[in-house]
Design a protein around this motif. Sequence first.
Motif, PDB file in Angstrom:
ATOM      1  N   SER A  27       0.825  -1.200   0.000  1.00  0.00           N
ATOM      2  CA  SER A  27       0.000   0.000   0.000  1.00  0.00           C
ATOM      3  C   SER A  27       0.862   1.253   0.000  1.00  0.00           C
ATOM      4  CB  SER A  27      -0.903   0.009   1.224  1.00  0.00           C
ATOM      5  OG  SER A  27      -1.549   1.264   1.342  1.00  0.00           O
ATOM      6  N   ILE A  28       0.551   2.186  -0.890  1.00  0.00           N
ATOM      7  CA  ILE A  28       1.349   3.415  -0.947  1.00  0.00           C
ATOM      8  C   ILE A  28       1.109   4.289   0.275  1.00  0.00           C
ATOM      9  CG2 ILE A  28       1.601   3.401  -3.440  1.00  0.00           C
ATOM     10  CD1 ILE A  28      -0.637   5.447  -3.633  1.00  0.00           C
ATOM     11  N   PHE A  29       0.074   3.964   1.052  1.00  0.00           N
ATOM     12  CA  PHE A  29      -0.127   4.677   2.309  1.00  0.00           C
ATOM     13  C   PHE A  29       0.943   4.305   3.339  1.00  0.00           C
ATOM     14  CE2 PHE A  29      -3.614   7.283   1.671  1.00  0.00           C
ATOM     15  CZ  PHE A  29      -4.599   6.642   0.954  1.00  0.00           C
ATOM     16  N   LYS A  53       2.108  11.853   1.586  1.00  0.00           N
ATOM     17  CA  LYS A  53       0.985  11.007   2.001  1.00  0.00           C
ATOM     18  C   LYS A  53      -0.285  11.819   2.161  1.00  0.00           C
ATOM     19  CE  LYS A  53       0.325   7.447   5.511  1.00  0.00           C
ATOM     20  NZ  LYS A  53       0.952   6.887   6.729  1.00  0.00           N
ATOM     21  N   ARG A  71      -1.683  10.028  -8.015  1.00  0.00           N
ATOM     22  CA  ARG A  71      -1.653   8.659  -7.510  1.00  0.00           C
ATOM     23  C   ARG A  71      -3.045   8.040  -7.555  1.00  0.00           C
ATOM     24  NH1 ARG A  71      -0.668  10.592  -1.304  1.00  0.00           N
ATOM     25  NH2 ARG A  71      -2.864  10.872  -0.745  1.00  0.00           N
ATOM     26  N   ASP A  72      -3.052   6.737  -7.661  1.00  0.00           N
ATOM     27  CA  ASP A  72      -4.284   5.961  -7.575  1.00  0.00           C
ATOM     28  C   ASP A  72      -4.111   5.022  -6.387  1.00  0.00           C
ATOM     29  OD1 ASP A  72      -6.323   4.049  -7.813  1.00  0.00           O
ATOM     30  OD2 ASP A  72      -6.386   4.249  -9.995  1.00  0.00           O
ATOM     31  N   ASN A  73      -4.735   5.363  -5.284  1.00  0.00           N
ATOM     32  CA  ASN A  73      -4.528   4.593  -4.054  1.00  0.00           C
ATOM     33  C   ASN A  73      -5.002   3.152  -4.198  1.00  0.00           C
ATOM     34  OD1 ASN A  73      -3.547   6.923  -2.838  1.00  0.00           O
ATOM     35  ND2 ASN A  73      -5.593   7.536  -2.161  1.00  0.00           N
ATOM     36  N   ASP A  76      -2.316   1.303  -5.881  1.00  0.00           N
ATOM     37  CA  ASP A  76      -0.960   1.477  -5.309  1.00  0.00           C
ATOM     38  C   ASP A  76       0.012   1.965  -6.380  1.00  0.00           C
ATOM     39  OD1 ASP A  76      -1.557  -1.421  -3.299  1.00  0.00           O
ATOM     40  OD2 ASP A  76      -1.679   0.675  -2.690  1.00  0.00           O
TER      41      ASP A  76
END
Length: 119
Positions: A27-29, A53, A71-73, A76
Motif C-alpha cells: 500500500s502506498i499509504f 501522504k 496517484r491511484d490509491n 498502489d
Amino acid sequence: QVQLVESGGGLGQAGGSLRLSCTASMSIFSFTSMGWYRQAPGKQRELVATKAKGGSSDYADSVKGRFIISRDNAKDTVYLQMNSLKPEDTAVYYCNARKATTIAENNYWGQGTQVTVSS
C-alpha cells in the motif's frame, strides 16, 4: 521487501507528452511520500516531483507547469504525466518511495525507465 515497478518510458517528441507509472508491492499509504527523480548522462540524480501522504505535491522548477504527479490509491500506483516535453527532459526516470520516522529514513527505488525526447 518493497518493490517499485515502473513503466511508460520511451521516445517522445518535443512538445509532446508521456506518462510514467510506478506500482508498489504494498500500500502506498505505507510511505511518507512517493516521487520521481531523474538522472541524465553525466549529471547527478535530481528530484522531479514528489507527492506526500497527505496529498501535497512538490516540483522541480524545471518541470513546474508541465509535469503532474498523481496517484491511484486503489492501484498502489503513482503517475507522472509529462507534457510539453523538452529535449532536456531526456534522462532515466526513477520512482522513489520514502518512509520517514523520527529516528530513521528509508528510501526505495525502482529500476529506472528511459525517457528520450527528440527535437
